[in-house]
Design a protein around this motif. Structure first.
Motif, PDB file in Angstrom:
ATOM      1  N   LEU A  37     -54.622 -53.418  32.759  1.00 13.16           N
ATOM      2  CA  LEU A  37     -53.527 -52.460  32.653  1.00 13.16           C
ATOM      3  C   LEU A  37     -53.868 -51.161  33.378  1.00 13.16           C
ATOM      4  CD1 LEU A  37     -50.728 -51.966  31.531  1.00 13.16           C
ATOM      5  CD2 LEU A  37     -51.778 -51.196  29.408  1.00 13.16           C
ATOM      6  N   SER A  38     -55.124 -50.731  33.299  1.00 14.41           N
ATOM      7  CA  SER A  38     -55.551 -49.531  34.028  1.00 14.41           C
ATOM      8  C   SER A  38     -55.360 -49.703  35.526  1.00 14.41           C
ATOM      9  CB  SER A  38     -57.022 -49.227  33.745  1.00 14.41           C
ATOM     10  OG  SER A  38     -57.223 -48.873  32.423  1.00 14.41           O
ATOM     11  N   LEU A  39     -55.757 -50.867  36.052  1.00 17.49           N
ATOM     12  CA  LEU A  39     -55.600 -51.122  37.484  1.00 17.49           C
ATOM     13  C   LEU A  39     -54.129 -51.136  37.885  1.00 17.49           C
ATOM     14  CD1 LEU A  39     -56.771 -51.904  40.260  1.00 17.49           C
ATOM     15  CD2 LEU A  39     -56.574 -54.286  39.530  1.00 17.49           C
ATOM     16  N   LEU A  40     -53.302 -51.811  37.091  1.00 12.69           N
ATOM     17  CA  LEU A  40     -51.876 -51.882  37.419  1.00 12.69           C
ATOM     18  C   LEU A  40     -51.210 -50.515  37.348  1.00 12.69           C
ATOM     19  CD1 LEU A  40     -50.931 -55.212  35.614  1.00 12.69           C
ATOM     20  CD2 LEU A  40     -51.295 -54.844  38.061  1.00 12.69           C
ATOM     21  N   LEU A  41     -51.551 -49.740  36.330  1.00 11.02           N
ATOM     22  CA  LEU A  41     -50.984 -48.391  36.222  1.00 11.02           C
ATOM     23  C   LEU A  41     -51.451 -47.494  37.360  1.00 11.02           C
ATOM     24  CD1 LEU A  41     -51.311 -47.783  32.376  1.00 11.02           C
ATOM     25  CD2 LEU A  41     -49.200 -48.110  33.671  1.00 11.02           C
ATOM     26  N   ALA A  42     -52.736 -47.553  37.680  1.00 12.14           N
ATOM     27  CA  ALA A  42     -53.270 -46.725  38.765  1.00 12.14           C
ATOM     28  C   ALA A  42     -52.653 -47.107  40.099  1.00 12.14           C
ATOM     29  CB  ALA A  42     -54.785 -46.850  38.821  1.00 12.14           C
ATOM     30  N   SER A  43     -52.533 -48.407  40.351  1.00 12.75           N
ATOM     31  CA  SER A  43     -51.949 -48.867  41.618  1.00 12.75           C
ATOM     32  C   SER A  43     -50.493 -48.464  41.745  1.00 12.75           C
ATOM     33  CB  SER A  43     -52.073 -50.385  41.721  1.00 12.75           C
ATOM     34  OG  SER A  43     -53.416 -50.770  41.714  1.00 12.75           O
ATOM     35  N   THR A  44     -49.775 -48.545  40.644  1.00  5.03           N
ATOM     36  CA  THR A  44     -48.363 -48.168  40.650  1.00  5.03           C
ATOM     37  C   THR A  44     -48.204 -46.658  40.826  1.00  5.03           C
ATOM     38  OG1 THR A  44     -47.844 -50.024  39.217  1.00  5.03           O
ATOM     39  CG2 THR A  44     -46.219 -48.269  39.344  1.00  5.03           C
ATOM     40  N   ALA A  45     -49.039 -45.901  40.156  1.00  7.02           N
ATOM     41  CA  ALA A  45     -48.913 -44.439  40.200  1.00  7.02           C
ATOM     42  C   ALA A  45     -49.160 -43.867  41.583  1.00  7.02           C
ATOM     43  CB  ALA A  45     -49.885 -43.810  39.200  1.00  7.02           C
ATOM     44  N   VAL A  46     -50.057 -44.470  42.335  1.00  4.81           N
ATOM     45  CA  VAL A  46     -50.393 -43.909  43.647  1.00  4.81           C
ATOM     46  C   VAL A  46     -49.833 -44.760  44.789  1.00  4.81           C
ATOM     47  CG1 VAL A  46     -52.442 -42.754  42.783  1.00  4.81           C
ATOM     48  CG2 VAL A  46     -52.635 -45.037  43.731  1.00  4.81           C
ATOM     49  N   GLY A  54     -55.670 -48.162  49.716  1.00  6.64           N
ATOM     50  CA  GLY A  54     -55.631 -47.435  48.466  1.00  6.64           C
ATOM     51  C   GLY A  54     -56.953 -46.793  48.089  1.00  6.64           C
ATOM     52  N   ILE A  55     -57.907 -46.821  49.013  1.00  8.52           N
ATOM     53  CA  ILE A  55     -59.218 -46.260  48.705  1.00  8.52           C
ATOM     54  C   ILE A  55     -59.092 -44.749  48.588  1.00  8.52           C
ATOM     55  CG2 ILE A  55     -61.570 -45.949  49.570  1.00  8.52           C
ATOM     56  CD1 ILE A  55     -61.316 -48.692  50.858  1.00  8.52           C
ATOM     57  N   GLY A  56     -59.535 -44.216  47.502  1.00  9.34           N
ATOM     58  CA  GLY A  56     -59.473 -42.787  47.241  1.00  9.34           C
ATOM     59  C   GLY A  56     -58.515 -42.484  46.111  1.00  9.34           C
ATOM     60  N   PRO A  57     -57.214 -42.457  46.389  1.00 11.05           N
ATOM     61  CA  PRO A  57     -56.263 -42.142  45.322  1.00 11.05           C
ATOM     62  C   PRO A  57     -56.267 -43.180  44.192  1.00 11.05           C
ATOM     63  CG  PRO A  57     -55.206 -41.924  47.461  1.00 11.05           C
ATOM     64  CD  PRO A  57     -56.554 -42.533  47.694  1.00 11.05           C
ATOM     65  N   VAL A  58     -56.359 -44.446  44.526  1.00 10.35           N
ATOM     66  CA  VAL A  58     -56.383 -45.475  43.481  1.00 10.35           C
ATOM     67  C   VAL A  58     -57.659 -45.353  42.661  1.00 10.35           C
ATOM     68  CG1 VAL A  58     -56.491 -47.957  43.030  1.00 10.35           C
ATOM     69  CG2 VAL A  58     -54.873 -47.088  44.689  1.00 10.35           C
ATOM     70  N   ALA A  60     -59.423 -42.637  42.013  1.00 14.67           N
ATOM     71  CA  ALA A  60     -59.303 -41.493  41.108  1.00 14.67           C
ATOM     72  C   ALA A  60     -58.349 -41.813  39.963  1.00 14.67           C
ATOM     73  CB  ALA A  60     -58.815 -40.273  41.880  1.00 14.67           C
ATOM     74  N   ALA A  61     -57.228 -42.450  40.282  1.00 16.30           N
ATOM     75  CA  ALA A  61     -56.267 -42.814  39.231  1.00 16.30           C
ATOM     76  C   ALA A  61     -56.838 -43.866  38.297  1.00 16.30           C
ATOM     77  CB  ALA A  61     -54.973 -43.308  39.868  1.00 16.30           C
ATOM     78  N   LEU A  62     -57.647 -44.773  38.826  1.00 18.46           N
ATOM     79  CA  LEU A  62     -58.259 -45.806  37.998  1.00 18.46           C
ATOM     80  C   LEU A  62     -59.261 -45.192  37.021  1.00 18.46           C
ATOM     81  CD1 LEU A  62     -58.455 -48.798  37.388  1.00 18.46           C
ATOM     82  CD2 LEU A  62     -60.067 -49.028  39.268  1.00 18.46           C
ATOM     83  N   PHE A  64     -59.134 -42.127  35.943  1.00 18.68           N
ATOM     84  CA  PHE A  64     -58.311 -41.374  35.000  1.00 18.68           C
ATOM     85  C   PHE A  64     -57.702 -42.282  33.937  1.00 18.68           C
ATOM     86  CE2 PHE A  64     -54.112 -39.763  33.750  1.00 18.68           C
ATOM     87  CZ  PHE A  64     -54.475 -38.563  33.162  1.00 18.68           C
ATOM     88  N   THR A  65     -57.154 -43.428  34.337  1.00 20.16           N
ATOM     89  CA  THR A  65     -56.530 -44.318  33.346  1.00 20.16           C
ATOM     90  C   THR A  65     -57.568 -44.935  32.412  1.00 20.16           C
ATOM     91  OG1 THR A  65     -56.508 -46.143  34.944  1.00 20.16           O
ATOM     92  CG2 THR A  65     -54.483 -44.868  34.721  1.00 20.16           C
ATOM     93  N   MET A  66     -58.754 -45.246  32.925  1.00 16.98           N
ATOM     94  CA  MET A  66     -59.785 -45.794  32.041  1.00 16.98           C
ATOM     95  C   MET A  66     -60.261 -44.731  31.040  1.00 16.98           C
ATOM     96  SD  MET A  66     -62.005 -48.590  34.159  1.00 16.98           S
ATOM     97  CE  MET A  66     -62.521 -47.595  35.516  1.00 16.98           C
ATOM     98  N   VAL A  67     -60.361 -43.491  31.483  1.00  9.74           N
ATOM     99  CA  VAL A  67     -60.725 -42.404  30.576  1.00  9.74           C
ATOM    100  C   VAL A  67     -59.618 -42.214  29.530  1.00  9.74           C
ATOM    101  CG1 VAL A  67     -61.111 -39.904  30.434  1.00  9.74           C
ATOM    102  CG2 VAL A  67     -62.272 -41.261  32.175  1.00  9.74           C
ATOM    103  N   THR A  68     -58.378 -42.352  29.950  1.00  8.24           N
ATOM    104  CA  THR A  68     -57.254 -42.251  29.024  1.00  8.24           C
ATOM    105  C   THR A  68     -57.326 -43.324  27.943  1.00  8.24           C
ATOM    106  OG1 THR A  68     -55.873 -41.328  30.780  1.00  8.24           O
ATOM    107  CG2 THR A  68     -54.732 -42.203  28.862  1.00  8.24           C
ATOM    108  N   PHE A  69     -57.806 -44.513  28.304  1.00  4.34           N
ATOM    109  CA  PHE A  69     -57.965 -45.593  27.332  1.00  4.34           C
ATOM    110  C   PHE A  69     -59.190 -45.407  26.443  1.00  4.34           C
ATOM    111  CE2 PHE A  69     -55.148 -48.324  30.023  1.00  4.34           C
ATOM    112  CZ  PHE A  69     -54.232 -48.620  29.025  1.00  4.34           C
ATOM    113  N   GLY A  70     -59.983 -44.379  26.686  1.00  7.51           N
ATOM    114  CA  GLY A  70     -61.101 -44.073  25.804  1.00  7.51           C
ATOM    115  C   GLY A  70     -62.485 -44.325  26.370  1.00  7.51           C
TER     116      GLY A  70
END
Length: 108
Positions: A37-46, A54-58, A60-62, A64-70
């Motif tokens: 889910l983190s990968l899908l959310l990060a890929s969609t967001a950027v 997608g190297i770089g923005p994905v 960072a977003a990945l 961020f989403t993994m940190v959001t999941f704890g």
């Protein structure tokens, strides 16, 4: 149609499997489902950011989403770096070797 849709579904699942495997090896406290889910959310967001592969923005977003999941920031960043090493940098070595052999034999 099966090859098209199957390939479209398999690509993110295989990428998520690599991330989950690296994360598991490092002790990342996320389940495979959360990593996927983190990968899908990060890929969609950027998706709108024009970056090659997608190297770089994905990445960072990945993180961020993994940190959001704890997950801890350091483990998330190390997992993403390990994922990129395995999927981008390691395949370059055999590819460069084969290219070198093909050029030396004047096939290319």
């Amino acid at each position: 149609v099966l090859a098209l849709w199957g390939g479209a579904a398999a690509t993110p699942l295989l990428q998520a499997s690599v991330i989950a495997s690296v994360g598991s090896a490092l002790g990342l406290p996320l389940s495979w489902t959360q990593v996927t889910l983190s990968l899908l959310l990060a890929s969609t967001a950027v998706g709108a950011v024009p970056a090659p592969g997608g190297i770089g923005p994905v990445d960072a977003a990945l993180v961020f989403t993994m940190v959001t999941f704890g997950a801890p920031m350091s483990l998330s960043a190390a997992t993403v770096i390990g994922y990129r090493v395995l999927t981008v940098w390691v395949p370059l070595l055999p590819g460069a070797l084969v290219l070198s052999i093909l050029v030396q034999r004047k096939i290319l």
